[in-house]
Scaffold this motif. Structure first.
Motif, PDB file in Angstrom:
ATOM      1  N   PRO A  96       0.803  -1.236   0.000  1.00  0.00           N
ATOM      2  CA  PRO A  96       0.000   0.000   0.000  1.00  0.00           C
ATOM      3  C   PRO A  96       0.830   1.278   0.000  1.00  0.00           C
ATOM      4  O   PRO A  96       0.474   2.250  -0.673  1.00  0.00           O
ATOM      5  N   GLU A  97       1.947   1.279   0.758  1.00  0.00           N
ATOM      6  CA  GLU A  97       2.741   2.509   0.796  1.00  0.00           C
ATOM      7  C   GLU A  97       3.421   2.787  -0.544  1.00  0.00           C
ATOM      8  O   GLU A  97       3.558   3.939  -0.961  1.00  0.00           O
ATOM      9  N   ASN A  98       3.846   1.714  -1.262  1.00  0.00           N
ATOM     10  CA  ASN A  98       4.417   1.905  -2.596  1.00  0.00           C
ATOM     11  C   ASN A  98       3.355   2.389  -3.572  1.00  0.00           C
ATOM     12  O   ASN A  98       3.611   3.268  -4.410  1.00  0.00           O
ATOM     13  N   GLU A  99       2.171   1.814  -3.453  1.00  0.00           N
ATOM     14  CA  GLU A  99       1.053   2.223  -4.305  1.00  0.00           C
ATOM     15  C   GLU A  99       0.744   3.706  -4.114  1.00  0.00           C
ATOM     16  O   GLU A  99       0.600   4.458  -5.095  1.00  0.00           O
ATOM     17  N   GLN A 100       0.669   4.141  -2.883  1.00  0.00           N
ATOM     18  CA  GLN A 100       0.365   5.536  -2.580  1.00  0.00           C
ATOM     19  C   GLN A 100       1.452   6.458  -3.133  1.00  0.00           C
ATOM     20  O   GLN A 100       1.163   7.494  -3.748  1.00  0.00           O
ATOM     21  N   LEU A 101       2.708   6.086  -2.927  1.00  0.00           N
ATOM     22  CA  LEU A 101       3.823   6.926  -3.358  1.00  0.00           C
ATOM     23  C   LEU A 101       3.866   7.058  -4.874  1.00  0.00           C
ATOM     24  O   LEU A 101       3.987   8.159  -5.420  1.00  0.00           O
ATOM     25  N   LEU A 102       3.765   5.937  -5.580  1.00  0.00           N
ATOM     26  CA  LEU A 102       3.885   5.968  -7.041  1.00  0.00           C
ATOM     27  C   LEU A 102       2.690   6.671  -7.679  1.00  0.00           C
ATOM     28  O   LEU A 102       2.849   7.416  -8.641  1.00  0.00           O
ATOM     29  N   ALA A 103       1.493   6.432  -7.153  1.00  0.00           N
ATOM     30  CA  ALA A 103       0.313   7.110  -7.706  1.00  0.00           C
ATOM     31  C   ALA A 103       0.406   8.613  -7.496  1.00  0.00           C
ATOM     32  O   ALA A 103       0.036   9.401  -8.376  1.00  0.00           O
ATOM     33  N   THR A 104       0.905   9.023  -6.339  1.00  0.00           N
ATOM     34  CA  THR A 104       1.073  10.459  -6.083  1.00  0.00           C
ATOM     35  C   THR A 104       2.026  11.080  -7.085  1.00  0.00           C
ATOM     36  O   THR A 104       1.771  12.171  -7.622  1.00  0.00           O
ATOM     37  N   GLN A 105       3.127  10.388  -7.361  1.00  0.00           N
ATOM     38  CA  GLN A 105       4.099  10.915  -8.318  1.00  0.00           C
ATOM     39  C   GLN A 105       3.524  10.931  -9.732  1.00  0.00           C
ATOM     40  O   GLN A 105       3.730  11.881 -10.495  1.00  0.00           O
ATOM     41  N   LEU A 106       2.783   9.893 -10.102  1.00  0.00           N
ATOM     42  CA  LEU A 106       2.216   9.820 -11.448  1.00  0.00           C
ATOM     43  C   LEU A 106       1.180  10.917 -11.671  1.00  0.00           C
ATOM     44  O   LEU A 106       1.091  11.502 -12.747  1.00  0.00           O
ATOM     45  N   LEU A 521      10.616  -2.659   8.951  1.00  0.00           N
ATOM     46  CA  LEU A 521      11.547  -1.787   8.220  1.00  0.00           C
ATOM     47  C   LEU A 521      12.242  -2.543   7.106  1.00  0.00           C
ATOM     48  O   LEU A 521      12.326  -2.055   5.967  1.00  0.00           O
ATOM     49  N   MET A 522      12.747  -3.741   7.399  1.00  0.00           N
ATOM     50  CA  MET A 522      13.474  -4.502   6.399  1.00  0.00           C
ATOM     51  C   MET A 522      12.545  -4.974   5.275  1.00  0.00           C
ATOM     52  O   MET A 522      12.928  -4.958   4.093  1.00  0.00           O
ATOM     53  N   GLU A 523      11.338  -5.380   5.622  1.00  0.00           N
ATOM     54  CA  GLU A 523      10.394  -5.791   4.582  1.00  0.00           C
ATOM     55  C   GLU A 523      10.048  -4.610   3.676  1.00  0.00           C
ATOM     56  O   GLU A 523       9.990  -4.746   2.443  1.00  0.00           O
ATOM     57  N   THR A 524       9.832  -3.450   4.282  1.00  0.00           N
ATOM     58  CA  THR A 524       9.518  -2.257   3.500  1.00  0.00           C
ATOM     59  C   THR A 524      10.673  -1.885   2.587  1.00  0.00           C
ATOM     60  O   THR A 524      10.470  -1.542   1.414  1.00  0.00           O
ATOM     61  N   ALA A 525      11.888  -1.948   3.127  1.00  0.00           N
ATOM     62  CA  ALA A 525      13.065  -1.601   2.326  1.00  0.00           C
ATOM     63  C   ALA A 525      13.248  -2.563   1.149  1.00  0.00           C
ATOM     64  O   ALA A 525      13.540  -2.143   0.020  1.00  0.00           O
ATOM     65  N   GLN A 526      13.082  -3.848   1.415  1.00  0.00           N
ATOM     66  CA  GLN A 526      13.260  -4.822   0.343  1.00  0.00           C
ATOM     67  C   GLN A 526      12.236  -4.626  -0.768  1.00  0.00           C
ATOM     68  O   GLN A 526      12.574  -4.664  -1.957  1.00  0.00           O
ATOM     69  N   TYR A 527      10.968  -4.399  -0.382  1.00  0.00           N
ATOM     70  CA  TYR A 527       9.944  -4.138  -1.389  1.00  0.00           C
ATOM     71  C   TYR A 527      10.248  -2.856  -2.157  1.00  0.00           C
ATOM     72  O   TYR A 527      10.088  -2.781  -3.376  1.00  0.00           O
ATOM     73  N   LEU A 560       8.930   6.842   4.844  1.00  0.00           N
ATOM     74  CA  LEU A 560       8.750   6.471   6.245  1.00  0.00           C
ATOM     75  C   LEU A 560       8.424   7.686   7.103  1.00  0.00           C
ATOM     76  O   LEU A 560       7.616   7.600   8.031  1.00  0.00           O
ATOM     77  N   GLN A 561       9.044   8.827   6.805  1.00  0.00           N
ATOM     78  CA  GLN A 561       8.774  10.031   7.577  1.00  0.00           C
ATOM     79  C   GLN A 561       7.340  10.520   7.410  1.00  0.00           C
ATOM     80  O   GLN A 561       6.804  11.206   8.284  1.00  0.00           O
ATOM     81  N   SER A 562       6.693  10.137   6.308  1.00  0.00           N
ATOM     82  CA  SER A 562       5.306  10.540   6.084  1.00  0.00           C
ATOM     83  C   SER A 562       4.330   9.780   6.975  1.00  0.00           C
ATOM     84  O   SER A 562       3.159  10.141   7.077  1.00  0.00           O
ATOM     85  N   GLY A 563       4.806   8.703   7.611  1.00  0.00           N
ATOM     86  CA  GLY A 563       3.942   7.907   8.470  1.00  0.00           C
ATOM     87  C   GLY A 563       3.102   6.898   7.726  1.00  0.00           C
ATOM     88  O   GLY A 563       2.166   6.312   8.291  1.00  0.00           O
ATOM     89  N   VAL A 565       3.900   3.950   6.680  1.00  0.00           N
ATOM     90  CA  VAL A 565       4.211   2.558   7.016  1.00  0.00           C
ATOM     91  C   VAL A 565       3.996   2.359   8.509  1.00  0.00           C
ATOM     92  O   VAL A 565       4.460   3.157   9.323  1.00  0.00           O
ATOM     93  N   SER A 566       3.307   1.295   8.868  1.00  0.00           N
ATOM     94  CA  SER A 566       2.999   1.022  10.272  1.00  0.00           C
ATOM     95  C   SER A 566       3.562  -0.322  10.686  1.00  0.00           C
ATOM     96  O   SER A 566       3.815  -1.190   9.862  1.00  0.00           O
ATOM     97  N   ALA A 567       3.737  -0.470  11.992  1.00  0.00           N
ATOM     98  CA  ALA A 567       4.130  -1.755  12.576  1.00  0.00           C
ATOM     99  C   ALA A 567       3.331  -1.955  13.844  1.00  0.00           C
ATOM    100  O   ALA A 567       2.896  -0.996  14.481  1.00  0.00           O
ATOM    101  N   ASN A 568       3.137  -3.185  14.216  1.00  0.00           N
ATOM    102  CA  ASN A 568       2.354  -3.510  15.408  1.00  0.00           C
ATOM    103  C   ASN A 568       3.266  -3.539  16.617  1.00  0.00           C
ATOM    104  O   ASN A 568       4.160  -4.376  16.700  1.00  0.00           O
ATOM    105  N   PRO A 569       3.078  -2.646  17.602  1.00  0.00           N
ATOM    106  CA  PRO A 569       3.963  -2.637  18.767  1.00  0.00           C
ATOM    107  C   PRO A 569       3.803  -3.866  19.665  1.00  0.00           C
ATOM    108  O   PRO A 569       4.622  -4.094  20.525  1.00  0.00           O
ATOM    109  N   TYR A 570       2.724  -4.594  19.476  1.00  0.00           N
ATOM    110  CA  TYR A 570       2.515  -5.798  20.288  1.00  0.00           C
ATOM    111  C   TYR A 570       2.360  -6.997  19.350  1.00  0.00           C
ATOM    112  O   TYR A 570       1.279  -7.544  19.197  1.00  0.00           O
TER     113      TYR A 570
END
Length: 696
Positions: A96-106, A521-527, A560-563, A565-570
């Motif tokens: 979803p975060e890649n989708e949002q970023l690329l669509a915004t740029q397009l 973080l690592m999954e997001t970076a790899q994608y 990432l600074q845009s917020g 991408v999320s992670a579950n603290p628990y």
């Protein structure tokens, strides 16, 4: 008859019936049965149940509608390439975060000149809602070309004109074609490819019937409209089919589910009605009565002893008294933590944090469902991103002196030797880190960097440990810069992995929240870099936006600074059998997980969000099969709210086996008086006794 439709209220035995019938189904095709669950957590729970009850006597495969569609599109991609004339390349799924970023740029030019500007929406909201329209249409079996006319007919005029909705529709078609040309697939695109191009193919349908003996679907009321076409293939072939349906469910109505579109399947099945909910649930006795009382607030309810009340003036007091009630009940052995749930129409971070802190301080475990926070909220993640900006050029605008000081503190922490306690020893404390950042950090747009510790005039006062930790970090940064220049690193994901191993891991125990953040973080970076590589191979954005002036590392940091991408603290295993702690959940999360507890605490019982809270995507009603064809009126919205509230009450009551405690504060979190639909129940309930006594 080889098809069955089993309907009934919450906890009436539908899933148990599915399991028993699976054992009895004929396996003439010699292939496994396809068993669907509504979502991933339900699938795990169903799979565990079938393992125990089936015990290998019948072959089956469990999946979800979303998972099945993604697997099928990937598996039969060559058929789609052949039919649509796409490039023969392996598809790459966008997060979803890649989708949002690329669509915004397009869409950046159209966003900038106002073509896609919706009054009151920020660009990010415009992009998200537009992408949601594509997904809703795909789940409803509506071609992308028909989205613009639907929006023109169904969206309120106050939001925008026909010209705007036409532009949004055109933007979606541009986005779809751009993604398909590069083999990039979102869930919405995969769903459209499946129902529109793959499922109608006779070759595919033949393959489907060869691979699976039949289909079983649990909680059909949570499925999208296109599931009707899939299940019809098996029904037409007279393969064994079984569907369970809960009129009190429909949790995902507004998020792609369309129960009315799937209801006609019942006409092709033998029907079985399970009319009574589980007798141990409060809904068995009190659901009809409580719903009637809520509908008519002028009545004077006489609530059972099983329903009690905690009432305070402020919400802070309410959270404290709620936690104390749970502590008292647990310590007096009236109830185990795993038998308690705190449920609210909107469980905000303050409530989650406060309750978790109070309960855990008293030795009571807490399991918070889907408590997702932006990844950037983790100090570890911020420190690693600052480290990237110090190693890669041109990123000086993305960090500042405070970020550098925080990085020095985080990356210098070590556990005590021989002890599993994490972050026990801080070699550079916050005071020293601020001093080092003031004197040794050189801000620069192209080359922000750190100077040797001797630059600080009184560096000898930093102490040996802080000095050594800073020197080690400086040397490591320089060595990584050299390796980057010598092209020894494929991308920044490699550097992040090295930094985690060097500064944060070292074979030591990590707390669950930190481990979850690093994993995400690592999954997001790899994608992210897989997508970057695909764009380099097949062409980037036709009209790059401002953000593309940054390097790929800069765009990753901004993402990432845009917020986004999320992670579950628990991060815990799905909340099924074996739960150990008090469950904290929103009403939606609790119902979606199909949970049951002895005690339920209904937080913010007087809140209007029990009625008006929306767990749906913008514009979702106009993509439903029973949509009237006209914009929704206030009366339509009110009727939908009331139906939703009735389903919630019946569902939750059936999932409480012993008692419900209404938790009400006169003032909401924002200081306003609470006047919600459950206020008549709040007024009639008796205060919870202290010490807590069980009802007779």
């Amino acid at each position: 008859m080889t098809a069955w439709w089993i309907s009934g209220p919450t906890r009436s035995g539908k899933t148990a019936e599915l399991s028993q019938r699976l054992l009895q189904l004929p396996d003439d095709a010699g292939q496994p049965f396809l068993v669907f669950a509504a979502n991933g957590d339900n699938r795990i729970a169903l799979a565990n149940r079938l393992v125990n009850e089936i015990q290998g006597r019948v072959a089956y495969i469990t999946t979800t509608p979303a998972g099945f569609i993604q697997d099928e599109v990937t598996l039969f991609w060559p058929l789609l390439v052949e039919q649509l004339g796409l490039q023969a390349q392996f598809p790459l799924k966008l997060r979803p975060e890649n989708e949002q970023l690329l669509a915004t740029q397009l869409w950046q030019p159209a966003l900038a000149d106002g073509t896609l500007q919706v009054e009151g929406w920020r660009d990010r909201e415009t992009v998200r809602h537009t992408l949601d329209f594509l997904q809703l249409a795909a789940l409803a079996g509506i071609p992308a070309e028909d989205i613009a006319p639907l929006l023109q007919a169904g969206m309120p005029p106050s939001l925008g004109s026909a010209t705007l909705w036409s532009a949004l529709g055109e933007a979606l078609l541009t986005w779809r074609d751009w993604c398909l040309a590069r083999g990039l697939l979102t869930y919405g695109l995969m769903t459209e490819l499946y129902w529109r191009h793959l499922l109608p193919l006779p070759r595919y349908q033949a393959q489907l019937l060869e691979r699976f003996s039949g289909v079983l679907a649990d909680d059909l009321d949570e499925y999208p409209a296109i599931a009707h076409s899939l299940f019809s293939v098996f029904l037409a072939a007279e393969r064994p089919c079984l569907f369970t349906y809960n009129p009190q469910g429909q949790v995902r109505l507004g998020l792609g589910a369309d129960p009315e579109a799937l209801a006609p399947l019942a006409e092709r099945c033998e029907r079985m009605e399970l009319s009574q909910p589980a007798t141990d649930g409060l809904g068995h006795t009190w659901a009809d009565t409580l719903v009637a009382w809520v509908r008519d607030p002028l009545q004077l309810p006489e609530l059972p002893d099983a329903i009690a009340l905690i009432q305070t003036t402020s919400r802070g007091q309410l959270l404290r008294q709620l936690a104390e009630a749970i502590i008292t009940a647990v310590h007096s052995r009236q109830v185990n933590p795993a038998e308690v749930a705190v449920i609210g129409p909107g469980l905000d971070p303050i409530a989650r944090y406060s309750l978790a802190e109070i309960l855990t301080s008293k030795g009571i475990a807490v399991e918070s469902l889907n408590d997702q926070r932006p990844l950037i909220s983790s100090p570890l993640i911020r420190a690693l991103l600052t480290l990237l900006a110090l190693i890669y050029p041109g990123l000086g605008r993305l960090i500042d002196r405070d970020a550098v000081a925080e990085m020095l503190v985080v990356l210098s922490q070590r556990p005590q030797s021989g002890d599993e306690a994490w972050f026990e020893l801080i070699r550079i404390d916050p005071v020293r880190a601020e001093l080092i950042a003031d004197y040794c950090y050189v801000p620069d747009i192209e080359n922000p960097h750190l100077l040797p510790v001797e630059t600080f005039p009184r560096w000898d006062r930093l102490g040996y440990q802080a000095t050594q930790a800073y020197t080690d970090l400086l040397q490591w940064i320089e060595s990584q810069k050299q390796q980057r220049q010598q092209r020894f690193m494929a991308n920044a994901a490699t550097l992040l992995d090295r930094a985690i191993q060097q500064f944060l891991w070292r074979g030591n125990y990590l707390p669950a929240d930190q481990l979850s953040a690093l994993r995400e973080l690592m999954e997001t970076a790899q994608y992210f870099w897989r997508v970057e590589e695909r764009l380099r191979l097949y062409g980037g954005l036709p009209q790059p936006g401002q953000s593309s002036k940054l390097s790929d590392v800069g765009r990753f940091i901004q993402l990432l600074q845009s917020g986004a991408v999320s992670a579950n603290p628990y991060p815990v295993k799905p909340l099924v059998a074996g739960r150990q702690g008090v469950t904290l959940a929103t009403v939606f999360q609790y119902r979606a997980q199909r949970l049951t507890h002895r005690w339920q605490f209904w937080l913010d019982a007087g809140s209007p969000r029990w009625l008006t809270g929306k767990d749906e995507l913008l514009g979702a009603p106009i993509f439903l099969q029973d949509w009237s064809g006209r914009p929704l009126t206030a009366a339509d919205i009110e009727a939908a709210h009331e139906e939703r509230l009735e389903r919630i009450l019946r569902d939750l009551l059936s999932r409480a086996t012993e008692r419900i405690i209404l938790c009400h504060s006169d003032l909401a979190l924002n200081g306003q008086e609470q006047l919600g639909p459950l206020l008549s129940l709040v007024s009639a309930a008796q205060p919870l006794q202290d010490p807590i006594h069980l009802p007779e």
